[in-house]
Design a protein around this motif. Structure first.
Motif, PDB file in Angstrom:
ATOM      1  N   MET A 104       7.929   8.239   5.775  1.00 50.49           N
ATOM      2  CA  MET A 104       7.088   7.615   4.754  1.00 50.49           C
ATOM      3  C   MET A 104       6.118   6.596   5.352  1.00 50.49           C
ATOM      4  SD  MET A 104       7.640   8.601   1.514  1.00 50.49           S
ATOM      5  CE  MET A 104       7.525   7.210   0.411  1.00 50.49           C
ATOM      6  N   TYR A 105       6.594   5.852   6.351  1.00 50.46           N
ATOM      7  CA  TYR A 105       5.747   4.811   6.952  1.00 50.46           C
ATOM      8  C   TYR A 105       5.062   5.277   8.229  1.00 50.46           C
ATOM      9  CZ  TYR A 105       8.334   1.807   3.755  1.00 50.46           C
ATOM     10  OH  TYR A 105       8.897   1.251   2.632  1.00 50.46           O
ATOM     11  N   ASN A 106       5.285   6.551   8.592  1.00 50.36           N
ATOM     12  CA  ASN A 106       4.677   7.111   9.804  1.00 50.36           C
ATOM     13  C   ASN A 106       4.985   6.238  11.019  1.00 50.36           C
ATOM     14  OD1 ASN A 106       3.274   8.880  11.408  1.00 50.36           O
ATOM     15  ND2 ASN A 106       1.235   8.183  10.783  1.00 50.36           N
ATOM     16  N   ASN A 107       6.256   5.917  11.163  1.00 48.09           N
ATOM     17  CA  ASN A 107       6.797   5.113  12.264  1.00 48.09           C
ATOM     18  C   ASN A 107       6.471   3.633  12.171  1.00 48.09           C
ATOM     19  OD1 ASN A 107       8.525   6.560  13.842  1.00 48.09           O
ATOM     20  ND2 ASN A 107       6.973   7.285  15.287  1.00 48.09           N
ATOM     21  N   SER A 108       5.812   3.230  11.087  1.00 46.63           N
ATOM     22  CA  SER A 108       5.514   1.806  10.923  1.00 46.63           C
ATOM     23  C   SER A 108       6.697   1.108  10.280  1.00 46.63           C
ATOM     24  CB  SER A 108       4.260   1.625  10.055  1.00 46.63           C
ATOM     25  OG  SER A 108       4.085   0.266   9.716  1.00 46.63           O
ATOM     26  N   GLU A 109       6.886  -0.167  10.611  1.00 42.61           N
ATOM     27  CA  GLU A 109       7.952  -0.957  10.008  1.00 42.61           C
ATOM     28  C   GLU A 109       7.474  -1.685   8.761  1.00 42.61           C
ATOM     29  OE1 GLU A 109      11.051  -1.035  10.713  1.00 42.61           O
ATOM     30  OE2 GLU A 109      11.024   0.147  12.546  1.00 42.61           O
ATOM     31  N   THR A 110       6.162  -1.594   8.484  1.00 43.17           N
ATOM     32  CA  THR A 110       5.591  -2.338   7.366  1.00 43.17           C
ATOM     33  C   THR A 110       5.947  -1.679   6.046  1.00 43.17           C
ATOM     34  OG1 THR A 110       3.742  -2.951   8.779  1.00 43.17           O
ATOM     35  CG2 THR A 110       3.475  -3.321   6.416  1.00 43.17           C
ATOM     36  N   ASN A 111       6.574  -2.430   5.174  1.00 48.37           N
ATOM     37  CA  ASN A 111       6.999  -1.912   3.873  1.00 48.37           C
ATOM     38  C   ASN A 111       5.936  -2.262   2.842  1.00 48.37           C
ATOM     39  OD1 ASN A 111       8.235  -1.131   1.557  1.00 48.37           O
ATOM     40  ND2 ASN A 111      10.152  -2.202   1.943  1.00 48.37           N
ATOM     41  N   THR A 112       4.899  -1.465   2.773  1.00 49.12           N
ATOM     42  CA  THR A 112       3.807  -1.716   1.833  1.00 49.12           C
ATOM     43  C   THR A 112       3.611  -0.510   0.938  1.00 49.12           C
ATOM     44  OG1 THR A 112       2.099  -0.820   3.297  1.00 49.12           O
ATOM     45  CG2 THR A 112       2.637  -3.173   3.542  1.00 49.12           C
ATOM     46  N   PHE A 113       2.940  -0.766  -0.203  1.00 49.09           N
ATOM     47  CA  PHE A 113       2.663   0.354  -1.107  1.00 49.09           C
ATOM     48  C   PHE A 113       1.740   1.360  -0.439  1.00 49.09           C
ATOM     49  CE2 PHE A 113      -0.380   2.370  -3.935  1.00 49.09           C
ATOM     50  CZ  PHE A 113       0.468   3.114  -4.737  1.00 49.09           C
ATOM     51  N   LYS A 114       0.751   0.846   0.313  1.00 48.95           N
ATOM     52  CA  LYS A 114      -0.221   1.737   0.940  1.00 48.95           C
ATOM     53  C   LYS A 114       0.475   2.717   1.882  1.00 48.95           C
ATOM     54  CE  LYS A 114      -4.555   1.736   3.547  1.00 48.95           C
ATOM     55  NZ  LYS A 114      -5.583   0.892   4.210  1.00 48.95           N
ATOM     56  N   ALA A 115       1.419   2.184   2.687  1.00 41.45           N
ATOM     57  CA  ALA A 115       2.157   3.055   3.599  1.00 41.45           C
ATOM     58  C   ALA A 115       3.018   4.044   2.822  1.00 41.45           C
ATOM     59  CB  ALA A 115       3.014   2.221   4.533  1.00 41.45           C
TER      60      ALA A 115
ATOM     61  N   TYR B 249       6.241   4.142 -13.019  1.00 39.28           N
ATOM     62  CA  TYR B 249       6.467   2.728 -12.695  1.00 39.28           C
ATOM     63  C   TYR B 249       5.212   1.861 -12.799  1.00 39.28           C
ATOM     64  CZ  TYR B 249      10.904   4.435 -10.846  1.00 39.28           C
ATOM     65  OH  TYR B 249      12.135   5.021 -10.722  1.00 39.28           O
ATOM     66  N   GLY B 250       4.061   2.510 -12.931  1.00 37.45           N
ATOM     67  CA  GLY B 250       2.810   1.765 -12.938  1.00 37.45           C
ATOM     68  C   GLY B 250       2.155   1.831 -11.576  1.00 37.45           C
ATOM     69  N   THR B 251       0.829   1.856 -11.571  1.00 34.18           N
ATOM     70  CA  THR B 251       0.088   1.956 -10.316  1.00 34.18           C
ATOM     71  C   THR B 251       0.419   0.786  -9.395  1.00 34.18           C
ATOM     72  OG1 THR B 251      -1.692   3.074 -11.499  1.00 34.18           O
ATOM     73  CG2 THR B 251      -2.219   2.193  -9.316  1.00 34.18           C
ATOM     74  N   ARG B 252       0.797   1.139  -8.151  1.00 32.15           N
ATOM     75  CA  ARG B 252       1.144   0.163  -7.098  1.00 32.15           C
ATOM     76  C   ARG B 252       2.342  -0.709  -7.467  1.00 32.15           C
ATOM     77  NH1 ARG B 252      -2.804  -0.307  -3.162  1.00 32.15           N
ATOM     78  NH2 ARG B 252      -4.746   0.770  -3.610  1.00 32.15           N
ATOM     79  N   ARG B 253       3.188  -0.210  -8.340  1.00 34.07           N
ATOM     80  CA  ARG B 253       4.370  -0.982  -8.740  1.00 34.07           C
ATOM     81  C   ARG B 253       5.666  -0.326  -8.238  1.00 34.07           C
ATOM     82  NH1 ARG B 253       3.425  -4.825 -12.727  1.00 34.07           N
ATOM     83  NH2 ARG B 253       5.619  -4.725 -13.380  1.00 34.07           N
ATOM     84  N   TRP B 254       5.552   0.546  -7.258  1.00 27.78           N
ATOM     85  CA  TRP B 254       6.716   1.169  -6.657  1.00 27.78           C
ATOM     86  C   TRP B 254       6.546   1.169  -5.141  1.00 27.78           C
ATOM     87  CZ3 TRP B 254       5.859   5.463  -3.635  1.00 27.78           C
ATOM     88  CH2 TRP B 254       4.626   6.102  -3.799  1.00 27.78           C
ATOM     89  N   LYS B 255       7.660   1.340  -4.417  1.00 30.82           N
ATOM     90  CA  LYS B 255       7.624   1.402  -2.956  1.00 30.82           C
ATOM     91  C   LYS B 255       8.799   2.243  -2.461  1.00 30.82           C
ATOM     92  CE  LYS B 255       9.662  -3.245  -2.901  1.00 30.82           C
ATOM     93  NZ  LYS B 255       9.526  -4.620  -2.370  1.00 30.82           N
TER      94      LYS B 255
END
Length: 645
Positions: free
Chosen positions: A371-382, A425-431
């Motif tokens: 999901m994060y493509n090897n990134s550790e950043t937990n963001t909606f965009k990722a 969940y609403g736009t950008r309200r899930w991760k």
């Protein structure tokens, strides 16, 4: 000048009259078509219904054939019955049924024949044939009835019955008439046009009493009927019947596919029914019984049932992540940091071990990296970008869309995407924490048994599939197969990424999540177990696999509802069916005995009876009385209903 004009006008009238006389001469003397139409009292138009095509299995064994029967037609205006009660006794019907049938016939037409009684056997017709002479207005006609000697495959085959009013009204071309037979559901409906053939017409002469006097014009205007085409299927009827026997006292499905062609070898929907009961004149009564059956035998579970795939879905996760570059065969994950629990295997594992032991934490980490493509950043965009990539790759396995199987009832299932979660969940309200249950095949995923059998075929082929289908040919194998079933569908996964997954699948059978007894010698079954969560009872047992490991001949998916662990019930059925197909016999008698004796049928929960509330009694007490009648208190007490499955 005026004199010349007069002759011109007279000439025009003479010319028009000559044209009319010529046309009249042609119609009355030379052309017989209008004579044919005007002779309805002496010339009868008889529709010749063609013989419906038969259905065979992949080895040429007959699955469906036609048995000659007789239909009885009635023309209300011509009916003359001296003794109605005697007639009803002869036909084996009640007087109420007789009145109902006659009213239906009159509603259709008082002067045209309509169906009175269908599918009389040769014995029944022989019994009434001589007596029909005394009852004017009734006329027999030869017909046929579908017969199913193997007594299996009911849901996939469908049935043939009288055309409905809605179907009559929605015809694009006027072919069917009231009372005609037509295929409903399954292959009978899917290939109706090929199976039904092409009807013909005969014109016969008869006297005023309806006695046959020969063909009109020696059959000059007759057209011959064309028999329906025979349908050859990919079904192995011997293995199909064996799979049916294993699924007795169970709810679920078995689907087996030939990976190299996409032909469906086995298609079990359990519980099932004998297809012959919908091929008799007691169709309505039998159909109502099937509808009322709480186990819903009319549902074709291979293509209509939707389940969470459970751990079987981990195979797709492993392939997609490898293709993305976020997973390698030697990648090791521990159980730490995962909110999902494992099944108790020792220590950390690599990809081979994760498939072998079905490690939940391992695939949680795989999905997170994906999901994060090897990134550790937990963001909606990722999360959104990763989910979009994941969705598009998984869809190439045929998940979340129709595979195009040759049945009219295939459902799409569900494969959630960014738009779905935005809506819920609403736009950008899930991760990622919202969707991580997808990592182990739970959450919003819904997949049919056919799709999971196709996933097994994809892995067996190392990355591609042919759309699953029942047809093998018309009139002979290989002839008339739709082009769509010959087109190879690619998943976009590099073939090298399948090898570590297949090694893990083989280890799952030999020394992993599959019970030891289901590891059969000389079968080389590669598989993956799954246990799908079920809120209404015991979890569902799932297994997908293929055999042998190299040059696979069969891919299979088994779903057994309310049977718990996937390595027991589902894996046992899959192993036995695979052995029977590859070896043409069953050597694993102990395993066969084990699974046939199992009963996983859930208890039928009926609605609690409605409380009986006694009628209110007239209050004879004084208005200022504080005493409440005892019956009023009793009426407020209601029994509690039992919990559902």
């Amino acid at each position: 000048m005026f004199e010349n004009r007069k002759y011109i006008i007279i000439g025009v009238f003479c010319l028009v009259g000559l044209v009319y006389l010529t046309r009249l001469f042609y119609l009355q003397i030379l052309d017989d078509s209008y004579s044919l139409e005007s002779s309805s009292n002496s010339i009868k138009r008889v529709i010749e219904v063609p013989v419906r095509g038969q259905i065979y299995d992949r080895n040429g064994k007959l699955i469906v054939y036609n048995t000659p029967v007789y239909d009885l037609y009635v023309t209300p205006r011509q009916v003359k019955i001296p003794d109605t009660l005697a007639f009803c006794r002869l036909m084996g019907i009640t007087t109420n049924e007789f009145d109902s049938l006659m009213n239906l016939a009159k509603a259709y037409s008082s002067v045209k024949p309509s169906l009175f009684m269908r599918q009389l056997s040769k014995e029944d017709f022989a019994r009434i044939q001589d007596a029909l002479v005394d009852y004017r207005g009734f006329e027999p006609a030869t017909s046929s009835m579908r017969t199913y000697p193997a007594r299996t495959l009911a849901n996939a085959l469908g049935y043939v019955s009288e055309i409905t009013k809605k179907q009559l009204d929605n015809q694009e071309t006027m072919y069917y008439r009231q009372g005609d037979y037509i295929g409903h559901n399954g292959l009978e409906e899917q290939y109706e046009e090929q199976l039904r053939g092409k009807r013909g017409v005969r014109y016969i002469m008869q006297n005023v009493r309806g006695v046959f006097k020969g063909s009109w014009k020696d059959g000059e205007y007759d057209t011959l009927s064309v028999p329906g085409q025979n349908l050859y299927t990919g079904i192995d009827i011997e293995v199909q019947q064996y799979a049916d026997s294993l699924m007795q006292n169970k709810v679920g499905s078995v689907v087996a596919i030939e990976p190299s062609t996409g032909q469906i070898l086995v298609s079990v929907s359990a519980p099932t029914y004998d297809p012959n009961i919908l091929s008799s004149r007691y169709f309505s009564k039998n159909y109502i019984k099937l509808i009322r059956n709480p186990y819903k035998p009319l549902i074709n579970r291979p293509v209509m049932a939707s389940y969470r795939p459970g751990s079987t879905f981990k195979l797709i996760q492993a392939l997609v992540a490898q293709q993305q570059g976020t997973l390698f065969p030697n990648t090791v994950y521990s159980h730490a940091g995962a909110p999902v629990k494992c099944h108790g295997h020792p220590g950390s594992v690599n990809l081979y071990g994760a498939v072998q032991y079905s490690c939940n934490p391992y695939f949680y980490h795989v999905f997170r990296r994906l999901m994060y493509n090897n990134s550790e950043t937990n963001t909606f965009k990722a999360s959104a970008a990763g989910l979009e990539y994941w969705h598009d790759m998984v869809q190439k396995f045929g998940i979340g869309e129709r595979l195009g199987v040759d049945l009219p009832s295939e459902l799409k299932g569900k494969l959630p995407d960014v738009e779905y979660y935005d809506k819920v969940y609403g736009t950008r309200r899930w991760k990622f924490s919202t969707v991580y249950s997808l990592s182990i095949g739970e959450g919003e995923l819904l997949i049919s048994p056919l799709k999971m059998a196709n996933v097994a075929a994809i892995i067996a082929n190392r990355g591609y599939y042919y759309p699953p289908h029942y047809i093998k040919g018309f009139n002979k194998p290989g002839q008339g197969v739709p082009e769509q079933y010959r087109e190879r569908q690619e998943t976009g996964i590099n073939p090298k990424y399948f090898e570590p997954v297949i090694v893990g699948m083989r280890a799952a059978v030999t020394n992993g999540t599959v019970m030891r007894m289901a590891n059969l010698p000389d079968v080389e079954l590669c598989g993956k177990t799954g246990t799908s969560q079920n809120k209404k009872g015991e979890d569902h047992s799932i297994f997908i696999g293929f055999a042998p490991a190299h040059n696979p001949k069969i891919a299979i998916a088994v779903f057994v509802e309310n049977a718990g662990w996937g390595g027991v019930a589902a894996a046992s059925v899959a192993a036995l069916v695979t052995e029977r197909y590859l070896k043409r016999r069953t050597d694993a008698k102990e395993l066969e005995k084990f699974i046939t004796e199992k009963n996983y049928m859930p208890a039928v929960v009926t609605s609690p009876p409605k409380p009986v509330v006694p009628p209110k009694k007239k209050d004879t007490t004084r208005k200022d009385s504080t005493r409440k009648p005892m019956l009023a208190k009793m009426a407020m007490v209601t029994p509690q209903g039992s919990a559902g499955n």
